[in-house]
Design an enzyme around this catalytic site. Structure first.
Site, short mmCIF file in Angstrom:
data_model
loop_
_atom_site.label_atom_id
_atom_site.label_comp_id
_atom_site.label_asym_id
_atom_site.label_seq_id
_atom_site.Cartn_x
_atom_site.Cartn_y
_atom_site.Cartn_z
N HIS A 28 1.80 4.63 -2.81
CA HIS A 28 1.97 6.08 -2.58
C HIS A 28 3.36 6.52 -3.03
O HIS A 28 3.53 7.55 -3.67
CB HIS A 28 1.80 6.39 -1.09
CG HIS A 28 0.39 6.32 -0.59
ND1 HIS A 28 -0.63 7.07 -1.12
CD2 HIS A 28 -0.18 5.59 0.42
CE1 HIS A 28 -1.76 6.81 -0.48
NE2 HIS A 28 -1.53 5.91 0.46
N GLU A 62 -4.66 7.96 -2.97
CA GLU A 62 -5.16 6.71 -2.40
C GLU A 62 -5.50 5.71 -3.51
O GLU A 62 -5.39 4.50 -3.32
CB GLU A 62 -6.37 7.03 -1.52
CG GLU A 62 -6.65 6.04 -0.42
CD GLU A 62 -5.49 5.83 0.58
OE1 GLU A 62 -4.61 6.71 0.68
OE2 GLU A 62 -5.47 4.78 1.22
N HIS A 111 0.84 -1.20 0.00
CA HIS A 111 0.00 0.00 0.00
C HIS A 111 0.88 1.26 0.00
O HIS A 111 0.72 2.14 -0.86
CB HIS A 111 -0.92 -0.01 1.24
CG HIS A 111 -1.78 1.20 1.36
ND1 HIS A 111 -3.09 1.22 0.93
CD2 HIS A 111 -1.53 2.44 1.84
CE1 HIS A 111 -3.59 2.43 1.15
NE2 HIS A 111 -2.67 3.18 1.70
N GLU A 112 1.80 1.33 0.93
CA GLU A 112 2.65 2.52 1.02
C GLU A 112 3.53 2.65 -0.21
O GLU A 112 3.84 3.76 -0.65
CB GLU A 112 3.50 2.49 2.30
CG GLU A 112 2.69 2.42 3.61
CD GLU A 112 1.58 3.45 3.75
OE1 GLU A 112 1.67 4.52 3.11
OE2 GLU A 112 0.59 3.17 4.46
ZN ZN Z 1 -2.94 5.29 1.91
#
Ligand code: ZN
Length: 496
Positions: free
Chosen positions: A264, A290, A260-261
């Site tokens: 980003h 996101e 997830h990170e």
């Molecule tokens: Zn996030």
């Protein structure tokens, strides 16, 4: 570039360097800071915040903007983007009087402590007066900026161009389709064997997730991953700082948090490096950000194709810990669905219901249709309606999230927008790049990342949230892609 644009870019970049130091201090605070050094760090951060504000509100920026604005339609396209977005940022920073900013900072601090105490005591009434004051501040902020609608302003701060009216339509459609779908998926659940994944050495988990995230395309030459209580990603394309957390008995948590990170981080690393610190090299907003983290975490990394490549490596790395688990059981563990009252623990299917709940509450508060004192009762009723669960106390109900204590209204919808946009991009990229599943199954991500770089990352803030989605997918944001994706992924696994 015109002389005014060149001067503007230099000043924006200078302010951004100070912001990057602030961000580094905050990263260090969450990763390495010794326990008794917090007071010194607060002093350092406060001084940097002051210096950054001074640079970002430098009258020279106002002069460059005025000079650029006098060029009218003669300005080059990139200069028009710079002018428009930098003006918006500059006005937000300069139109709020110093007393207002100081009052808000004092309230944020007092309100955070009141929220933490109220949550520990499971007693919303202790926090209510602070929430009331934060709502008042949000209204005053919009007034000071000359904006008619305080909630639209709050939303625009996170997702440029998104209004409450737009979200109302989007979320109503999502709710209509998702509530019955989630019920079907939950009703058809088969027990999963997540609990059998235990005793995974933390050091090897770290090695494995670095191998995976580097393969996705994260450049460890200008970024790193460390450990913190709550995973996050900060920094910019010059230097990204990501974190995850480890639990020997939950290896999927550290891995998926890291992926997830990384989503980003890949966005930030994909922004034009020469424009970092200016609107041409900055992310659009939180919803788009996101969408990047969720696309990699969910659409890509929870898919069968992805695990075709990574499962043998996962098994080899942790042998013999997965010996008693079949591939199908592993896939089910990766895609387990379990309704919960706590948003941060929610699975992909029910997560969006938590956001719809918070959006409905925020809207009613801002419209004056809901008194702060009545918030817990409304929250609990909505939790029952949407999730089929009722909180036993405010700690697992309306006090669970930190956001409102800092006056961060309009923040939650970004998470759900991100999920909708991720699914929409997923179908668009699959149409644009035939054979994408074969790529994933072969551990190749370059075509997917290349597409995201061109379509999303490289555009900086040239377009607002929904304009960008339209430019990439040919239509505005729509919830139907998310509903389709969730149905396709989760119904076959849950008796559907
Ligand atoms: Zn996030």
């Amino acid at each position: 570039m015109s002389p005014a644009a060149t001067a503007l870019v230099a000043d924006l970049k200078r302010a951004n360097v100070l912001a990057s130091v602030q961000s580094l201090l905050s990263w260090d605070e969450q990763v390495y800071l010794p326990s008794d050094s917090a007071a010194r760090r607060a002093e350092q951060s406060a001084l940097l915040a002051e210096l950054h504000h001074r640079e970002a509100t430098n009258p020279r920026i106002g002069e460059s903007l005025a000079a650029l604005e006098s060029l009218g339609a003669d300005a080059a396209e990139d200069e028009r983007v710079l002018r428009r977005q930098a003006r918006k940022d500059y006005d937000r920073l300069t139109k709020l009087p110093a007393e207002f900013v100081a009052e808000k900072a004092r309230l944020d601090s007092a309100s955070y402590h009141a929220w933490a105490a109220a949550r520990a005591a499971r007693d919303f009434a202790q926090f209510a007066p602070f929430l009331e004051r934060q709502l008042g501040m949000a209204r005053r902020e919009a007034e000071l900026l000359g904006l008619a609608d305080a909630y639209d302003h709050a939303l625009d701060k996170h997702d440029p161009g998104i209004t409450a009216a737009r979200l109302e339509t989007l979320f109503a459609e999502l709710k209509r389709d998702l509530v019955p779908l989630a019920r079907r998926i939950v009703a058809g659940r088969v027990p999963d064997r997540r609990a059998a994944l235990c005793g995974f050495p933390v050091e090897q988990q770290g090695e494995f997730l670095r191998e995976v995230t580097a393969a996705l395309g994260f450049d460890y030459g200008r970024g790193r991953i460390d450990v913190s209580l709550h995973p996050f990603c900060s920094g910019d394309g010059h230097d990204i700082r990501m974190t995850t957390r480890f639990d020997a008995d939950n290896p999927l948590d550290s891995l998926f948090s890291a992926i997830h990170e990384t989503g980003h981080g890949l966005y930030e690393q994909g922004l034009a490096r020469e424009w970092i610190g200016t609107p041409l090299g900055e992310a659009v907003g939180m919803g788009i950000h996101e969408s990047q983290s969720r696309l990699w975490e969910n659409q890509v990394a929870r898919s069968r194709a992805f695990w075709q490549f990574w499962e043998p490596r996962f098994r080899a790395r942790f042998a013999p810990r997965l010996d008693g688990m079949s591939s199908e059981e592993l896939h089910r563990a990766i895609n387990a669905v379990q309704p919960t009252l706590i948003r941060v623990d929610a699975d992909e299917v029910t997560y969006n219901l938590h956001i719809i709940l918070r959006f409905e509450i925020e809207q009613r508060l801002f419209r004056g249709e809901l008194a702060v004192a009545d918030l817990p009762a409304t929250w609990n009723a909505l939790a029952q309606e949407l999730l089929g669960l009722t909180p036993a106390h405010d700690g697992e109900g309306c006090l669970q999230d930190v956001h409102w204590s800092g006056g961060a209204f309009g923040y939650f919808p970004s998470y759900c927008l991100g999920n909708m946009i991720a699914a929409q991009l997923w179908y668009a990229v699959r149409a644009a790049l035939p054979g994408l599943d074969e790529d994933l199954a072969a551990g190749r991500f370059d075509r997917l990342l290349g597409w995201l770089r061109t379509q999303i990352h490289g555009r900086g803030r040239r377009l607002e949230t929904e304009e960008l989605v339209r430019a990439v997918t040919g239509e505005g944001i729509s919830s139907r892609h998310l509903v389709r994706y969730l149905g396709e992924r989760y119904l076959p696994l849950n008796g559907g």
